[in-house]
Design a protein around this motif. Structure first.
Motif, PDB file in Angstrom:
ATOM      1  N   GLN A 213       0.712  -1.416  -0.010  1.00  0.00           N
ATOM      2  CA  GLN A 213      -0.080  -0.115  -0.028  1.00  0.00           C
ATOM      3  C   GLN A 213       0.953   1.110  -0.086  1.00  0.00           C
ATOM      4  O   GLN A 213       0.309   2.422  -0.492  1.00  0.00           O
ATOM      5  CB  GLN A 213      -0.860   0.005   1.301  1.00  0.00           C
ATOM      6  CG  GLN A 213      -2.137  -1.075   1.213  1.00  0.00           C
ATOM      7  CD  GLN A 213      -2.939  -1.088   0.131  1.00  0.00           C
ATOM      8  OE1 GLN A 213      -3.059  -0.006  -0.613  1.00  0.00           O
ATOM      9  NE2 GLN A 213      -3.228  -2.041  -0.616  1.00  0.00           N
TER      10      GLN A 213
ATOM     11  N   ALA B 183      -0.778   2.448   4.569  1.00  0.00           N
ATOM     12  CA  ALA B 183       0.444   2.575   3.934  1.00  0.00           C
ATOM     13  C   ALA B 183       1.434   3.329   4.876  1.00  0.00           C
ATOM     14  O   ALA B 183       2.709   3.565   4.698  1.00  0.00           O
ATOM     15  CB  ALA B 183       0.043   3.757   2.872  1.00  0.00           C
TER      16      ALA B 183
ATOM     17  N   ALA C 286       0.344   4.521  -2.598  1.00  0.00           N
ATOM     18  CA  ALA C 286       0.197   5.822  -2.082  1.00  0.00           C
ATOM     19  C   ALA C 286       0.974   6.626  -2.870  1.00  0.00           C
ATOM     20  O   ALA C 286       0.658   7.847  -3.357  1.00  0.00           O
ATOM     21  CB  ALA C 286       0.140   5.880  -0.808  1.00  0.00           C
TER      22      ALA C 286
ATOM     23  N   TYR D 104      -4.174   7.438   4.104  1.00  0.00           N
ATOM     24  CA  TYR D 104      -4.032   6.411   3.135  1.00  0.00           C
ATOM     25  C   TYR D 104      -4.090   4.967   3.956  1.00  0.00           C
ATOM     26  O   TYR D 104      -3.288   4.678   4.873  1.00  0.00           O
ATOM     27  CB  TYR D 104      -2.720   6.349   2.490  1.00  0.00           C
ATOM     28  CG  TYR D 104      -2.667   7.642   1.600  1.00  0.00           C
ATOM     29  CD1 TYR D 104      -3.009   7.477   0.020  1.00  0.00           C
ATOM     30  CD2 TYR D 104      -1.870   8.673   1.840  1.00  0.00           C
ATOM     31  CE1 TYR D 104      -2.952   8.410  -0.662  1.00  0.00           C
ATOM     32  CE2 TYR D 104      -1.885   9.655   0.870  1.00  0.00           C
ATOM     33  CZ  TYR D 104      -2.401   9.562  -0.344  1.00  0.00           C
ATOM     34  OH  TYR D 104      -2.220  10.836  -1.134  1.00  0.00           O
TER      35      TYR D 104
ATOM     36  N   GLU E 162      -0.380   7.214  -6.581  1.00  0.00           N
ATOM     37  CA  GLU E 162      -1.177   8.244  -6.721  1.00  0.00           C
ATOM     38  C   GLU E 162      -0.580   9.785  -6.498  1.00  0.00           C
ATOM     39  O   GLU E 162      -0.931  10.639  -7.231  1.00  0.00           O
ATOM     40  CB  GLU E 162      -2.090   8.091  -5.329  1.00  0.00           C
ATOM     41  CG  GLU E 162      -3.318   8.905  -5.499  1.00  0.00           C
ATOM     42  CD  GLU E 162      -4.273   8.588  -4.275  1.00  0.00           C
ATOM     43  OE1 GLU E 162      -4.601   9.386  -3.699  1.00  0.00           O
ATOM     44  OE2 GLU E 162      -4.645   7.213  -4.096  1.00  0.00           O
TER      45      GLU E 162
END
Length: 407
Positions: free
Chosen positions: A67, A247, A71, A244, A74
């Motif tokens: 994760q 993360a 993140a 998040y 993104e």
């Protein structure tokens, strides 16, 4: 000065006496010395480097706690949409598993190489050389989805796999010690910093110093990815969590709390390797420093404070005695069991550490730090089911804490 003190001064690492003594014995055999006092009295900078290499034993794998990479993807996508490239650092990088995972994640997202740059640092020169080679055995491939291995690796005749050159050249590797970084020259150099499972090997003063360095490296609008057990330390030293999931992402505390649009179950509980190495230390194979949580208020608290102080100085037997003395007066003191777990981990007695941490959470089921350590230990032992369960419990506790802090 003791070997432990010498190693701490050189690297920041808190290592057990047995580990330090073992490293000295190995180097004495290699260099032909038969007198430890004479060996230590004539330590050169080069020989100290060799000693540090023996206590930095990084263990990581590709796409560990994925994760964090999602993140970051993104963030890079959002910035690239505005024509802004993202500068990423991996500290420590161990054998390159983390920065290479980031490259693969960005490639999967169809981001061009111009959209980002990645610098990777580690205290260990041997780790840097291994990372630059980009060759990994089966132990590095533990992700649930292994399709990336087919896309980005070439199988070798010895059963290992080599990362494609096109990806290897997208990471710049450097040997370095975070605690010695020139933060003036590198001020706000990075938009994203991965520093996962490093602080858990530092004492409190070194933790504060390391976080100060990381804060200086990170842009004011940047994102830091930590190990789940380290989130509290960052939050106590100028950072706040970002929303998040899984993360463990944080940002500098500018006085404005980020809106929690998604449950932050990830922030605190899903981790570094890396016990990566680092100025870097090794990840799951390192010893743990003592200062993680303030003791639960159960009189007489001074015994536990003394235990922490003794353990930070490497006096593990005396520290354990203080904990047992506290338990003789307060038999249900969960914090004493938590400290005994840390003390035994420092002494490399992992079975005892596990037992004490389990006693801690039996008495105090919401003891976040003990749950984090148990999750790391389960992960280290390959018990992924137990690790996931423990991380989830810790995440729920952390989420409740965050919700309570917001009121």
């Amino acid at each position: 000065m003791t070997v432990q003190a010498l190693l701490r001064r050189a690297s920041g690492l808190s290592v057990s006496k047995s580990m330090a003594d073992r490293a000295v014995r190995q180097r004495m055999e290699r260099t032909g010395h038969d007198d430890s006092d004479a060996y230590l009295a004539n330590l050169t900078a080069e020989e100290m480097t060799q000693l540090v290499e023996l206590v930095v034993v990084p263990e990581s794998w590709l796409f560990r706690d994925p994760q964090a990479f999602y993140a970051t993807v993104e963030l890079v996508q959002e910035r690239w949409s505005r024509g802004r490239a993202t500068r990423i650092a991996s500290i420590p990088c161990a054998g390159g598993e983390e920065p290479y995972s980031m490259v693969m994640a960005l490639r999967d997202a169809n981001l061009p190489k111009q959209a980002f740059s990645i610098d990777a640092y580690d205290l260990s020169q041997a780790c840097i050389e291994r990372a630059q080679a980009g060759v990994y055995g089966r132990n590095a491939f533990r992700a649930q989805d292994m399709a990336f291995r087919e896309r980005y690796f070439t199988p070798l005749s010895d059963g290992n796999y080599r990362l494609l050159d096109a990806l290897r050249t997208q990471v710049t590797f450097r040997q370095g010690n975070l605690l010695q970084f020139d933060t003036k020259a590198l001020a706000q150099r990075y938009d994203v910093v991965f520093c996962r499972n490093l602080l858990i090997y530092f004492d409190k003063p070194t933790t504060r110093a390391a976080i100060a360095k990381l804060s200086a490296l990170l842009a004011d609008d940047g994102m830091l990815l930590a190990g789940y057990a380290e989130v509290p330390s960052f939050c106590q030293n100028g950072f706040v969590p970002l929303p998040y999931r899984q993360a463990f992402a944080l940002k500098k505390d500018d006085g404005r709390r980020p809106a929690i649009t998604r449950a932050p179950a990830a922030l605190p509980v899903a981790k570094k390797p890396a016990l990566h190495s680092v100025a870097f230390m090794p990840p799951v194979t390192r010893t743990q420093p003592m200062c993680v949580a303030a003791p639960v208020a159960t009189p007489p608290a001074n015994l536990l404070a003394e235990a922490r102080s003794l353990a930070d100085r490497g006096l593990l037997r005396d520290a354990a005695d203080k904990c047992h003395a506290h338990l003789a007066r307060v038999p249900e003191a969960a914090e004493a069991y938590y400290l005994l777990g840390l003390i035994n981990e420092l002494a490399c007695k992992m079975d005892l550490a596990d037992d004490y941490w389990r006693r801690c959470i039996y008495l105090q089921p919401d003891h976040y730090e003990a749950l984090c350590h148990l999750a790391l230990l389960a992960e280290r032992n390959g018990n992924n089911t137990a690790a996931t369960t423990l991380k989830s419990r810790a995440a729920r506790i952390y989420q409740r804490r965050q919700a309570g802090a917001g009121h």
